[in-house]
Motif scaffolding. Sequence first.
Motif, short mmCIF file in Angstrom:
data_model
loop_
_atom_site.label_atom_id
_atom_site.label_comp_id
_atom_site.label_asym_id
_atom_site.label_seq_id
_atom_site.Cartn_x
_atom_site.Cartn_y
_atom_site.Cartn_z
N LEU A 14 1.09 -0.82 0.27
CA LEU A 14 0.10 0.03 -0.08
C LEU A 14 0.89 0.82 0.10
O LEU A 14 0.43 2.49 -0.61
N MET A 59 0.69 3.44 -3.10
CA MET A 59 0.64 5.42 -2.87
C MET A 59 1.14 6.36 -2.74
O MET A 59 0.53 7.48 -3.63
N ARG A 69 -9.48 6.55 -12.85
CA ARG A 69 -9.14 5.44 -13.37
C ARG A 69 -8.63 3.82 -14.12
O ARG A 69 -8.26 3.54 -13.31
N VAL A 93 -5.04 3.46 -11.16
CA VAL A 93 -5.32 3.10 -10.03
C VAL A 93 -5.03 1.51 -10.47
O VAL A 93 -4.57 1.16 -9.73
N TRP A 130 -1.62 -1.20 -9.38
CA TRP A 130 -1.98 -2.41 -8.73
C TRP A 130 -0.53 -3.53 -9.69
O TRP A 130 -0.30 -4.47 -9.45
N LEU A 173 -7.97 -5.19 -3.73
CA LEU A 173 -7.87 -3.72 -3.67
C LEU A 173 -7.88 -2.56 -5.02
O LEU A 173 -8.00 -1.20 -4.91
N SER A 187 -10.56 0.37 -4.64
CA SER A 187 -9.59 1.80 -5.01
C SER A 187 -10.76 2.65 -6.07
O SER A 187 -11.03 3.52 -6.45
N ASP A 188 -10.82 1.18 -6.58
CA ASP A 188 -12.12 1.89 -8.01
C ASP A 188 -12.79 2.88 -7.37
O ASP A 188 -13.69 3.40 -8.06
N LEU A 220 -13.65 3.71 -4.36
CA LEU A 220 -13.36 5.24 -3.92
C LEU A 220 -13.08 6.29 -5.20
O LEU A 220 -13.78 7.35 -4.84
#
Length: 290
Positions: free
Chosen positions: A97, A101, A217, A220, A224, A265, A269-270, A272
């Motif tokens: 993470l 980030m 989008r 993110v 990953w 994850l 994240s998508d 959010l």
Amino acid sequence: MSVEIGLNERSPTTDESLRLGMDDRLATPVRSRRARRQVPHGLGRLLGPVVLVALWFVATSAGWVDARTLASPAAVWDAAQRLLETGQLQDNLLVSLQRAMTGLAIGVTVGVVLALVSGLTRVGEFLLDANLQMLRSMPILALVPLAIVWFGIGEEVKILLVSLAVMFPIYLNTHAAVRGVDSRFVDLASTVGLGRIALVRRVILPGALPGFFTGLRFSVAIAWLVLVVSEQINASSGIGYLMTQARNIGQTDVIMVGLVVYALLGLISDTLVRLLERKALTWQSTLQSR
């Protein structure tokens, strides 16, 4: 006279009952449609993952897939509990993470700045856009050997790869959104006497937000993806490292735990980003509802 009065007395009741019955029949489809609309959107988005897990469970339970090739959901759950008890999953997840980030923050910041410079100035476009398009055509993972030579095998190379991968979707979508702002809004801003800074702040930046969130989008998800590969290159921690160690000793259940963690994850994240987009673009939804 009495018959006439009786008919007159009964007719309103009859007409009213017919009208009420018709209203009930007409209201039934409306109620059913409202009932269907009451399903929460977040709950509906979980339908796809639930179906996927159900197919996974059926395939492994029926023996369609060898357990040595693909561990069953029960085996993956047991492996996850085992990793949680030893603390390995939490520790490696925290490291992943932090890397994701940090790389995402750097890549988004650099991508937005480059998009604004290239999209708002002619000189910036001449100097930046062609170079960025050439770099974008290079596979990010092909830069791994050169990145290791430059930055070694520490945290820097992993964050660099994530940042580069994140930067390009942000740049492309934000740059296109800046250039795609309706010229009528620009003319209107000039008519009311807005200066260049006010024009950028009040017209161009709000108009470019939809493109920015589209790029975010994509970024993110790519963050990953690149992190999975970068953590399998001379790493000593992270979910990717955990999967590499499990691959060396043939623990497919632990590998699946890592894949499930990355999938969760990505989904979280998508979600959010979508929530943030909905909050930031309330003006757009209001205009579309008219």
